[in-house]
Motif scaffolding. Structure first.
Motif, PDB file in Angstrom:
ATOM      1  N   LYS A  12      26.793  -2.454 -17.549  1.00 22.71           N
ATOM      2  CA  LYS A  12      26.194  -3.538 -18.323  1.00 22.71           C
ATOM      3  C   LYS A  12      24.802  -3.803 -17.761  1.00 22.71           C
ATOM      4  O   LYS A  12      24.608  -3.864 -16.552  1.00 22.71           O
ATOM      5  CB  LYS A  12      27.049  -4.798 -18.248  1.00 22.71           C
ATOM      6  CG  LYS A  12      26.550  -5.929 -19.153  1.00 22.71           C
ATOM      7  CD  LYS A  12      27.554  -7.065 -19.244  1.00 22.71           C
ATOM      8  CE  LYS A  12      28.771  -6.643 -20.061  1.00 22.71           C
ATOM      9  NZ  LYS A  12      29.706  -7.774 -20.305  1.00 22.71           N
ATOM     10  N   ASP A  59      24.591  -2.341 -22.761  1.00 22.00           N
ATOM     11  CA  ASP A  59      24.826  -1.411 -21.645  1.00 22.00           C
ATOM     12  C   ASP A  59      23.647  -0.446 -21.534  1.00 22.00           C
ATOM     13  O   ASP A  59      22.916  -0.229 -22.504  1.00 22.00           O
ATOM     14  CB  ASP A  59      26.114  -0.614 -21.871  1.00 22.00           C
ATOM     15  CG  ASP A  59      27.349  -1.491 -21.921  1.00 22.00           C
ATOM     16  OD1 ASP A  59      27.329  -2.586 -21.320  1.00 22.00           O
ATOM     17  OD2 ASP A  59      28.330  -1.086 -22.570  1.00 22.00           O
ATOM     18  N   SER A  74      32.253  -0.230 -24.738  1.00 22.78           N
ATOM     19  CA  SER A  74      31.535   0.200 -23.537  1.00 22.78           C
ATOM     20  C   SER A  74      32.222   1.420 -22.952  1.00 22.78           C
ATOM     21  O   SER A  74      33.458   1.483 -22.890  1.00 22.78           O
ATOM     22  CB  SER A  74      31.522  -0.921 -22.492  1.00 22.78           C
ATOM     23  OG  SER A  74      30.792  -2.038 -22.964  1.00 22.78           O
TER      24      SER A  74
END
Length: 239
Positions: free
Chosen positions: A117, A148, A72
């Motif tokens: 997210k 995400d 992420s």
């Protein structure tokens, strides 16, 4: 332009799972297989920020493609911070860059937006994407695998496409940059392999089954995205 004079660097931000790489190849190789038939003028070089390889001088290539990743962007690992600085340098030099999934997200972060997210959870399988009229390809299904999403657009960015699951799914900028949340380099076989591999672990059972059903019911043809991305590089790359 003579043959093989457009230098494209594909940046590897994630790695194909070890048990799948033999069949499907690395993410950079998937990307090259996807776009190369529509960009015969190009030669391709792979560099891997996620493996710790140094980023090149921005002017070393005519354009860049950013791969997806299991990571992420908000983790802000050191290699991600280096990539953000590199993307800002590409903007300053007007060197074209095309981002895919994680690449889409870290471009948004680098240019002043925000990735988080997704509140609506995983998107896996095939989903229908719509585009602003005249701004991108025609509406069509695309392969997705992400948790995400870009939730805040950067200044100077325009959302030109998305799905019901991901509104900011395709972004263009007021400098040579384009990005997509979906995976135009993926195939139905690879999505099937991922949905099966991670079923009941990374992915809830219902998400995996929905993904498997979607790739059976929706026909994805990534060639129009290949043509669109190739045209972007041909238009903006310095000769």
């Amino acid at each position: 332009m003579t043959s093989n004079t457009l230098r494209i660097c594909i940046l590897e931000n994630g790695q194909t799972p070890d048990d799948l790489v033999g069949e499907f190849g690395s993410y950079p190789s998937m990307i090259e297989r996807w776009i190369a038939p529509f960009l015969p003028e190009a030669t391709f070089t792979y560099l891997s920020p996620v493996r710790g390889e140094a980023l090149p001088d921005p002017d070393a290539f005519d354009g860049y493609i950013l791969s997806g990743s299991k990571y992420s962007t908000y983790e802000r690992a050191p290699w991600m911070l280096d990539l953000i600085a590199f993307l800002q340098a590409l903007k300053a030099r007007a060197i074209p860059v095309f981002g895919i999934c994680f690449g889409h997200q870290i471009m948004a972060d680098a240019y002043g937006g925000k990735t988080t997210k997704a509140s609506n959870g995983w998107g896996v399988g095939a989903q229908h994407y719509e585009y602003t009229e005249g701004a991108g390809p025609t509406a069509a299904p695309a392969y997705i695998f992400h948790q995400d999403q870009v939730t805040t657009l950067p200044p100077g960015a325009t959302c030109i496409g998305g799905s019901l699951h991901c509104l900011n799914g395709v972004i263009s900028y007021d400098f040579p940059a384009l990005s997509v949340q979906y995976h135009p380099e993926f195939t139905a076989a690879y999505i099937h392999a991922l949905a099966t591999k991670y079923r009941g672990s990374l992915l809830p059972e219902t998400i995996s089954q929905g993904a498997l059903d979607s790739i059976e019911s929706l026909e994805v043809d990534n060639r129009q995205i290949s043509n669109w991305a190739a045209s972007f590089f041909l238009e903006h790359a310095q000769r």
